[in-house]
Design a protein around this motif. Structure first.
Motif, PDB file in Angstrom:
ATOM      1  N   VAL A  24       2.315  -4.167   8.293  1.00  0.00           N
ATOM      2  CA  VAL A  24       3.466  -5.049   8.442  1.00  0.00           C
ATOM      3  C   VAL A  24       4.014  -5.287   7.042  1.00  0.00           C
ATOM      4  O   VAL A  24       3.255  -5.527   6.097  1.00  0.00           O
ATOM      5  CB  VAL A  24       3.077  -6.386   9.107  1.00  0.00           C
ATOM      6  CG1 VAL A  24       4.285  -7.297   9.240  1.00  0.00           C
ATOM      7  CG2 VAL A  24       2.423  -6.137  10.463  1.00  0.00           C
ATOM      8  N   CYS A  25       5.332  -5.236   6.897  1.00  0.00           N
ATOM      9  CA  CYS A  25       5.922  -5.344   5.558  1.00  0.00           C
ATOM     10  C   CYS A  25       5.625  -6.676   4.893  1.00  0.00           C
ATOM     11  O   CYS A  25       5.678  -6.783   3.664  1.00  0.00           O
ATOM     12  CB  CYS A  25       7.424  -5.091   5.625  1.00  0.00           C
ATOM     13  SG  CYS A  25       8.278  -6.098   6.847  1.00  0.00           S
ATOM     14  N   THR A  26       5.306  -7.696   5.678  1.00  0.00           N
ATOM     15  CA  THR A  26       5.019  -9.013   5.115  1.00  0.00           C
ATOM     16  C   THR A  26       3.541  -9.367   5.169  1.00  0.00           C
ATOM     17  O   THR A  26       3.163 -10.517   4.949  1.00  0.00           O
ATOM     18  CB  THR A  26       5.826 -10.093   5.864  1.00  0.00           C
ATOM     19  OG1 THR A  26       5.549  -9.984   7.267  1.00  0.00           O
ATOM     20  CG2 THR A  26       7.320  -9.935   5.612  1.00  0.00           C
ATOM     21  N   SER A  27       2.667  -8.397   5.488  1.00  0.00           N
ATOM     22  CA  SER A  27       1.227  -8.663   5.528  1.00  0.00           C
ATOM     23  C   SER A  27       0.757  -9.297   4.227  1.00  0.00           C
ATOM     24  O   SER A  27       1.196  -8.905   3.137  1.00  0.00           O
ATOM     25  CB  SER A  27       0.455  -7.358   5.746  1.00  0.00           C
ATOM     26  OG  SER A  27       0.635  -6.847   7.040  1.00  0.00           O
ATOM     27  N   VAL A  28      -0.160 -10.245   4.344  1.00  0.00           N
ATOM     28  CA  VAL A  28      -0.715 -10.866   3.137  1.00  0.00           C
ATOM     29  C   VAL A  28      -1.558  -9.821   2.407  1.00  0.00           C
ATOM     30  O   VAL A  28      -2.604  -9.395   2.904  1.00  0.00           O
ATOM     31  CB  VAL A  28      -1.569 -12.100   3.474  1.00  0.00           C
ATOM     32  CG1 VAL A  28      -2.197 -12.654   2.190  1.00  0.00           C
ATOM     33  CG2 VAL A  28      -0.729 -13.170   4.147  1.00  0.00           C
ATOM     34  N   GLN A  29      -1.111  -9.420   1.242  1.00  0.00           N
ATOM     35  CA  GLN A  29      -1.862  -8.477   0.410  1.00  0.00           C
ATOM     36  C   GLN A  29      -2.437  -9.182  -0.808  1.00  0.00           C
ATOM     37  O   GLN A  29      -3.621  -9.056  -1.098  1.00  0.00           O
ATOM     38  CB  GLN A  29      -0.974  -7.316  -0.025  1.00  0.00           C
ATOM     39  CG  GLN A  29      -1.698  -6.261  -0.856  1.00  0.00           C
ATOM     40  CD  GLN A  29      -0.831  -5.043  -1.135  1.00  0.00           C
ATOM     41  OE1 GLN A  29       0.160  -4.794  -0.460  1.00  0.00           O
ATOM     42  NE2 GLN A  29      -1.207  -4.273  -2.149  1.00  0.00           N
ATOM     43  N   ARG A  30      -1.591  -9.928  -1.511  1.00  0.00           N
ATOM     44  CA  ARG A  30      -2.063 -10.733  -2.637  1.00  0.00           C
ATOM     45  C   ARG A  30      -2.275 -12.172  -2.156  1.00  0.00           C
ATOM     46  O   ARG A  30      -1.346 -12.797  -1.653  1.00  0.00           O
ATOM     47  CB  ARG A  30      -1.053 -10.729  -3.768  1.00  0.00           C
ATOM     48  CG  ARG A  30      -0.825  -9.378  -4.426  1.00  0.00           C
ATOM     49  CD  ARG A  30       0.162  -9.531  -5.573  1.00  0.00           C
ATOM     50  NE  ARG A  30       0.435  -8.278  -6.261  1.00  0.00           N
ATOM     51  CZ  ARG A  30       1.240  -8.169  -7.314  1.00  0.00           C
ATOM     52  NH1 ARG A  30       1.859  -9.245  -7.782  1.00  0.00           N
ATOM     53  NH2 ARG A  30       1.434  -6.989  -7.885  1.00  0.00           N
ATOM     54  N   LEU A  31      -3.480 -12.678  -2.330  1.00  0.00           N
ATOM     55  CA  LEU A  31      -3.792 -14.055  -1.933  1.00  0.00           C
ATOM     56  C   LEU A  31      -4.203 -14.824  -3.184  1.00  0.00           C
ATOM     57  O   LEU A  31      -5.278 -14.600  -3.747  1.00  0.00           O
ATOM     58  CB  LEU A  31      -4.912 -14.083  -0.895  1.00  0.00           C
ATOM     59  CG  LEU A  31      -5.295 -15.471  -0.371  1.00  0.00           C
ATOM     60  CD1 LEU A  31      -4.117 -16.116   0.366  1.00  0.00           C
ATOM     61  CD2 LEU A  31      -6.516 -15.381   0.553  1.00  0.00           C
ATOM     62  N   TYR A  32      -3.322 -15.718  -3.635  1.00  0.00           N
ATOM     63  CA  TYR A  32      -3.589 -16.558  -4.804  1.00  0.00           C
ATOM     64  C   TYR A  32      -4.259 -17.845  -4.327  1.00  0.00           C
ATOM     65  O   TYR A  32      -3.716 -18.565  -3.488  1.00  0.00           O
ATOM     66  CB  TYR A  32      -2.293 -16.865  -5.547  1.00  0.00           C
ATOM     67  CG  TYR A  32      -1.671 -15.651  -6.193  1.00  0.00           C
ATOM     68  CD1 TYR A  32      -1.993 -15.285  -7.497  1.00  0.00           C
ATOM     69  CD2 TYR A  32      -0.762 -14.858  -5.481  1.00  0.00           C
ATOM     70  CE1 TYR A  32      -1.425 -14.175  -8.088  1.00  0.00           C
ATOM     71  CE2 TYR A  32      -0.194 -13.731  -6.075  1.00  0.00           C
ATOM     72  CZ  TYR A  32      -0.526 -13.393  -7.372  1.00  0.00           C
ATOM     73  OH  TYR A  32       0.027 -12.279  -7.950  1.00  0.00           O
TER      74      TYR A  32
END
Length: 476
Positions: A284-292
């Protein structure tokens, strides 16, 4: 469930279902077995589709209330075919049954929203009274169809994203030529059957099947007025090179970030983050990839996210209990596994997942990912979440902004000042407060900035882009 696909192999050209000798195989994305062969369009048929679309437009679109009635009927017929759509998307897209059912539900809503837009799309009055010497004038704008619309759509939303283009286009009175992903053509064909049965006028919907090379015939056709595309930034740039002065809407690549502040409600945030990172196998283009994550919470967030990832069972998407299905191809699965392995080799820590079984990649949670590796600096489009601690909110916002993309971001906080700071400083087309980057309601305007594209999806907003606003002035 056994699905039959024999009636979904043809092209839709000017109201007729057409066969061609060249065929394209369609795979079951879990097993790799061929489940269908669809006809491939010829350049001549593509030219015919555009020409007949333009001819249909010149005859005049149905009245707005008639367009709305057709879209409402399509929503009802789509629901009648609910189980078949689910079976199709499980097979050709690799969706779990949960994800496929959600797609059908949202698609029905998108049709209904488009129907409402068909009835309400209007211009506005112009306040000439505010201009000296023009007080007697009356001015207003009207909206007309823009012309032939070409829609090029992706594999990861083969029903709802298609309708986010066809629905607003028809609501605005335009004919559409659809080029769906060659990886998921069957869902588009079934949708075409639904729309034809609902009363879509002859010439107002054409479905062109085949690989991406066929799109060049659509891009170079001067009779096309508008292009709407969802896909990679690389392909978006190619399209724009051909489009020139014609209008377009581009929803392109992304590296989406979500920020978890020290005061966040983790019971609310973490299940949403896990779902946003791993649903549709992360495609999904908005999938959480970077989690700060605020540094005091890193240990707890990591532990709980690993537990949630372990509860999202990977496997056969046709099984009710499966929550993470296959990636779209064997190559995509191999790439995702390699990116995780490369990150670990460069110093990242893998807390769970990452192993590949055929086209399945188990949901992966990583930390200490170096900034130069693909798992951090390129769009993964796979089931991985990379955790990065932060000490100040400015640090997290700066990190999230440090990418060429700008589609969507999210932040979890109970501090109104932090929320307002994020709202103003995160350089993304959508900023979600107390939600992940991957939450979307079909009614909202959706689109990016920077290399994530421009223009908006969302029926009301897309229909405005797919229409021409003209000014009428009456001077007594």
């Amino acid at each position: 469930m056994t699905a039959h696909f024999d009636d979904l192999h043809r092209l839709l050209i000017d109201g007729a279902w057409v066969e061609t000798p060249e065929r394209l195989g369609v795979e079951n994305k879990y097993s790799g077995a061929e489940i269908a062969q669809v006809c491939v369009a010829t350049p001549e048929l593509i030219a015919e589709a555009v020409a007949t679309a333009r001819a249909a437009l010149e005859k005049g679109a149905p009245a707005p209330h008639e367009r709305a009635a057709i879209l409402y009927r399509a929503a009802r017929l789509l629901e009648d075919q609910r189980e078949r759509f689910i079976a199709l998307m499980v097979a050709e897209a690799g969706f779990t049954r949960v994800d496929a059912a959600t797609e059908v539900m949202r698609a029905g809503l998108t049709l209904e929203l488009s129907a409402e837009v068909a009835k309400s799309l209007t211009g506005h009055t112009v306040p000439f009274g505010a201009h000296p010497g023009s007080g007697q004038r009356i001015g207003f704008t009207v909206r007309d169809p823009i012309g032939v619309v070409v829609a090029i759509t992706p594999f990861n939303s083969p029903l709802n994203t298609v309708l986010h283009k066809i629905g607003p286009s028809f609501a605005a009175g335009n004919p559409t030529v659809l080029k769906p992903s060659s990886l998921t053509p069957l869902t588009a064909a079934l949708l075409g059957q639904v729309l034809v049965e609902a009363g879509m006028p002859k010439g107002y919907l054409h479905i062109i099947q085949g690989e991406g090379r066929l799109a060049e015939h659509l891009l170079t056709n001067p009779d096309v007025a508008f292009y709407t595309f969802t896909g990679s930034t690389r392909v978006g740039r190619i399209i724009q090179q051909h489009v020139g002065l014609r209008r377009s809407q581009m929803e392109l690549g992304s590296i989406a970030s979500t920020i978890v502040c020290a005061d966040a409600d983790l019971d609310k945030a973490l299940p949403r983050i896990a779902n946003a990172g791993f649903r549709k196998a992360g495609q999904v283009c908005t999938s959480v990839q970077r989690l700060y994550v605020a540094r005091p919470l890193v240990a707890e967030v990591t532990e709980r996210l690993v537990q949630l990832a372990g509860e999202m069972l990977p496997g056969d998407p046709d099984h009710e209990e499966t929550r993470v299905g296959p990636l779209i191809s064997a190559a995509a699965a191999v790439k995702t596994e390699a990116w995780i392995r490369d990150a670990v080799a460069a110093g990242a820590r893998l807390h769970c997942g990452g192993q590949r079984e055929g086209r399945i990649v188990h949901p992966a949670v990583l930390s200490h990912v170096p900034a130069h590796v693909n798992a951090w600096c390129a769009e993964a489009f796979g089931p991985l979440i990379a955790i990065q601690p932060f000490d100040t909110l400015d640090e997290a916002i700066s990190g999230a902004n440090d990418t060429e993309f700008g589609l969507a971001a999210g932040i979890f906080t109970r501090d109104i000042t932090a929320a307002m700071t994020a709202m103003r400083q995160l350089r993304f087309g959508t900023v979600q407060i107390n939600e992940t980057s991957s939450a979307r309601a079909d009614v909202m305007p959706f689109g990016g900035m920077k290399s994530s594209g421009f223009g908006k999806e969302g029926p009301a907003y897309a229909a405005e882009e797919m229409s021409i606003e003209r000014l009428i002035v009456i001077n007594p």
